[in-house]
Enzyme design. Structure first.
Site, mmCIF file in Angstrom:
data_model
loop_
_atom_site.group_PDB
_atom_site.id
_atom_site.type_symbol
_atom_site.label_atom_id
_atom_site.label_comp_id
_atom_site.label_asym_id
_atom_site.label_seq_id
_atom_site.Cartn_x
_atom_site.Cartn_y
_atom_site.Cartn_z
ATOM 1 N N HIS A 236 8.576 84.831 13.263
ATOM 2 C CA HIS A 236 8.292 84.443 11.871
ATOM 3 C C HIS A 236 8.797 85.464 10.838
ATOM 4 C CE1 HIS A 236 5.517 81.374 13.411
ATOM 5 N NE2 HIS A 236 4.941 82.299 14.152
HETATM 6 C C1 BDR Z 1 2.381 84.942 10.414
HETATM 7 O O1 BDR Z 1 1.060 85.279 10.849
HETATM 8 C C2 BDR Z 1 1.085 86.483 11.567
HETATM 9 O O2 BDR Z 1 0.355 86.376 12.743
HETATM 10 C C3 BDR Z 1 2.528 86.826 11.806
HETATM 11 O O3 BDR Z 1 2.728 88.225 11.783
HETATM 12 C C4 BDR Z 1 3.254 86.135 10.684
HETATM 13 O O4 BDR Z 1 3.314 86.958 9.538
HETATM 14 C C5 BDR Z 1 2.790 83.669 11.122
HETATM 15 O O5 BDR Z 1 1.945 82.616 10.785
#
Ligand code: BDR
Ligand code: CA
Length: 317
Positions: A236
């Protein structure tokens, strides 16, 4: 050269994003890194950032910020990132310096001191950034744009409708989305296409020091992703840095996007007015597609580059 500030909650994908930015300092001038309570408590994610930067022998200023959301209680994500927030690799304990200023005043100072405009790369709940914009409105004109990982127009991951970073602090997200500052949203629409496969993760583990560390971390993240139904791992937060480095590998559309701060089902929902006749100002460039091959190649090449660095030589690529 872009001047950037990274606000994050490492977090495996945050860590991969930091590593990739660090490997590309000929294109990204990292003015500082700030942490925010999110994937884990503030003290844990800050320790993780210190460990990672210590591992790299980096000289990037680091500041810790808000422990939790503006008005809600912090909800962390140990199921994805482990109890430590960055499980899967044992870092050697090093004393990486932390500035005495809070992240919010640190961000203000770094932005106002910079002669050119600054881009904010936001990878956690938007608490620090919302406070920055509210408390120090002078910074607005100095921010070129905010590229953030958060939200999603088609679905959520924390709930059916909401993505984690927005769900944790929807009030902060609302402030940022309404700020009028140019926004790029790397939400789940694109980040769940920006995946790394198990084979690609394994390839990291036969390489140099940095690749092996990244591979061990990603192996943990890959395994934890299985419980959410992932067969490959979405990187992500790395989308934020990849977009800054190679925007041409992404496609997106401008939409008018809002954030729901309601309690109940819609908490943290990001929704767009997609009507052709929609007349509201299009405030967000929403990323939708990515060239996955190139995205992963950029990441793997960045890790390989860091493998060849000794001490601080990677600063001068
Ligand atoms: C986001 O949530 C976190 O767990 C990850 O680091 C990312 O920023 C994904 O939904
Ligand atoms: Ca994150």
């Amino acid at each position: 050269m872009k001047h950037i500030l990274i606000d994050c909650d490492p977090g495996h994908d945050d860590a991969m994003a930091i590593l990739t930015a660090y490997a590309n300092q000929d294109k990204l001038n990292i003015l500082g890194i700030t942490t925010v309570g999110g994937n884990q408590t503030l003290s844990k994610v800050t320790k993780n950032a210190q460990n990672l930067l210590g591992f790299l022998n980096a000289k990037i200023p680091l500041a810790s910020g808000q422990e939790g959301p503006l008005i809600r209680k912090l909800q962390a994500a140990p199921e994805a990132h482990g109890e430590g927030g960055l499980d899967g690799y044992s870092f050697e304990e090093k004393e990486y310096p932390l500035t005495s200023r809070n992240a919010v005043t640190f961000l203000r100072d770094r932005i106002l001191q910079c002669e050119e405009q600054v881009t904010i790369a936001a990878m956690g709940p938007l608490t620090n950034i919302a406070l920055l914009l509210k408390v120090f409105p002078k910074v607005h004109s100095k921010i070129e744009r905010i590229v953030l990982m958060g939200g999603g127009l088609s679905h959520g991951n924390c709930t059916e409708l909401a993505e984690f970073n927005i769900y944790v602090d929807p009030e902060a997200a609302k402030i940022v989305f309404q700020s009028g500052i140019p926004l790029v949203m790397a939400g789940l629409d694109v980040t769940e296409k920006a995946v790394i496969t198990e084979v690609e993760i394994e390839s990291l583990r036969n390489k140099g020091r940095v690749s092996r560390m990244a591979g061990d971390l990603m192996k943990f993240y890959y395994e934890s992703g299985k419980q959410f139904g992932f067969t490959d791992s979405p990187m992500h937060d790395l989308c934020v840095i990849a977009y800054l480095l190679e925007p041409e590998i992404f496609q997106g559309t401008y939409w008018h996007v809002e954030v729901s701060t309601e309690n109940g089902k819609t908490r943290g929902l990001t929704y767009a007015d997609c009507r052709l006749s929609g007349s509201q100002e299009k405030n967000v460039f929403v990323l939708e597609e990515v060239n996955r091959q190139r995205f992963v190649q950029l990441f793997l090449q960045s890790m390989e580059y860091l493998d060849t660095c000794h001490e601080n030589t990677c600063v001068n690529k």
